[in-house]
Write an enzyme that holds these catalytic residues in place. Structure first.
Site, short mmCIF file in Angstrom:
data_model
loop_
_atom_site.label_atom_id
_atom_site.label_comp_id
_atom_site.label_asym_id
_atom_site.label_seq_id
_atom_site.Cartn_x
_atom_site.Cartn_y
_atom_site.Cartn_z
N SER A 132 0.81 -1.22 0.00
CA SER A 132 0.00 0.00 0.00
C SER A 132 0.84 1.26 0.00
O SER A 132 0.37 2.33 -0.38
CB SER A 132 -0.93 0.00 1.21
OG SER A 132 -0.17 -0.03 2.40
N LYS A 188 -0.70 -9.61 7.01
CA LYS A 188 -0.38 -8.26 7.49
C LYS A 188 -1.69 -7.60 7.91
O LYS A 188 -2.63 -7.51 7.12
CB LYS A 188 0.30 -7.43 6.40
CG LYS A 188 0.58 -5.99 6.84
CD LYS A 188 1.22 -5.14 5.74
CE LYS A 188 1.43 -3.72 6.23
NZ LYS A 188 1.98 -2.83 5.18
N TYR A 236 -3.58 -9.68 3.12
CA TYR A 236 -3.39 -8.28 3.55
C TYR A 236 -4.73 -7.73 4.01
O TYR A 236 -5.63 -7.50 3.21
CB TYR A 236 -2.84 -7.46 2.38
CG TYR A 236 -2.36 -6.07 2.75
CD1 TYR A 236 -2.42 -5.59 4.06
CD2 TYR A 236 -1.83 -5.22 1.78
CE1 TYR A 236 -1.97 -4.33 4.38
CE2 TYR A 236 -1.38 -3.95 2.09
CZ TYR A 236 -1.45 -3.51 3.39
OH TYR A 236 -1.01 -2.26 3.72
N TYR A 286 -14.05 -2.06 -2.99
CA TYR A 286 -15.22 -1.36 -3.56
C TYR A 286 -16.49 -1.92 -2.95
O TYR A 286 -17.17 -1.24 -2.20
CB TYR A 286 -15.26 -1.43 -5.09
CG TYR A 286 -16.37 -0.58 -5.68
CD1 TYR A 286 -16.27 0.80 -5.71
CD2 TYR A 286 -17.52 -1.15 -6.19
CE1 TYR A 286 -17.28 1.59 -6.21
CE2 TYR A 286 -18.55 -0.38 -6.70
CZ TYR A 286 -18.43 0.99 -6.71
OH TYR A 286 -19.45 1.77 -7.21
#
Length: 297
Positions: A44, A162, A133, A107
């Site tokens: 990210s 993570k 993630y 989304y």
């Protein structure tokens, strides 16, 4: 006590928007030479969301060649298209990456059953290790610990997660539930200041963005844990707590992190992808003040 700190490497660009691979190599080398345990590329902190697939493959291939197995290398292969994820993941694994990391679909918000089906399909078709993630601030929802347990039991190649959540509640439940069933499953926090709490709770450490800027501090923190140095652990926590103020200078924080890395001489430019804003003169003043307080140049 065992612990690890991995760097979610930022992606560096020239002012014209092309990849700045010279600075990128300098960043990787600086991380490795300062003792970082691993590097995540196209996570990210990388602006992967603004790169086309050709650029993403170029960045991944470059990272694999330059990191050259000196530390663990994870490539983020998240996409909204499952077939793209599978093809990209197998490409980087075949090229030499140690693992891939994949966000859930974003989304729309998906429940446990859909998430189980999603990662189940990916794990069956990706021939290598996968990290999940979990980043609810950016995806809009959280992956339940119970779903992670199921996936870890179903697929040996789903090896870790993570957890980018500000508090420790969700991470703590993951550690309790998943590690009690699959002790080798790796659980990392995504915020730098949760590193110590993660490790003390039985997790594996952190994949935190401040390590791009201060790998010498995060590596010293890891050493303090491995040497059971309580004073060193406390010192690391306090320094990172102060440096966390960088995140508050601007939202999104990436321009500030890039500018700080430029000011430390690691990057040639702090340019980002459109529409990421640039750091301002006022931002620079606050960054330099923070760096000076920590005796960082």
């Amino acid at each position: 006590m065992n612990a690890a700190f991995l760097a979610p490497a930022i992606t560096l660009f020239n002012e014209d928007g092309t990849l700045d691979l010279t600075s990128q190599e300098r960043l990787y080398n600086n991380l490795i030479e300062n003792g970082i345990d691993g590097i995540l590329v196209e996570g990210s902190s990388s602006e992967f969301f603004a790169l086309n697939m050709e650029q993403r493959r170029e960045m991944a291939k470059f990272a694999i060649e330059k990191v050259a197995h000196r530390v663990k290398l994870i490539i983020g292969t998240s996409s909204m298209v499952a077939d793209e994820i599978i093809a990209f993941s197998n490409y980087v694994l075949d090229a030499g990456a140690d693992a891939v990391m994949i966000l859930p679909p974003y989304y729309f918000h998906f429940g446990p059953e859909a998430l189980l089906q999603y990662y189940d399909r990916l794990a069956k078709e990706i021939h290598g290790n996968i990290y999940i993630y979990n980043f609810p601030d950016n995806t809009g929802y959280t992956i339940p610990p119970e779903t992670v347990v199921q996936l870890a039991l179903m697929h040996p190649n789903i090896v870790g997660l993570k957890d980018t959540i500000g508090g420790m509640d969700h991470t703590r439940e993951l550690i309790k539930l998943v590690k009690s069933r699959v002790p080798t499953f790796e659980i990392y926090s995504g915020f730098d200041d949760n590193f110590a709490r993660n490790v003390i709770s039985g997790g594996n450490g952190c994949i935190g963005a401040l390590s791009n800027l201060v790998p010498e501090i995060t590596s010293a923190w890891v050493r303090a844990f491995r040497e059971n140095d309580l004073d060193g652990i406390a010192k690391g926590q306090q320094r990172i707590d102060r440096l966390m103020d960088l995140y508050a200078i601007r939202n999104p924080f990436l321009p500030v992190l890039k500018e700080a890395i430029k000011l430390r001489g690691i990057a040639s430019s702090s340019a980002g992808t459109f529409p990421m804003p640039n750091a301002t003169i006022e931002d620079d003043a606050r960054i330099l003040e923070l760096l000076a307080k920590e005796n960082l140049r």
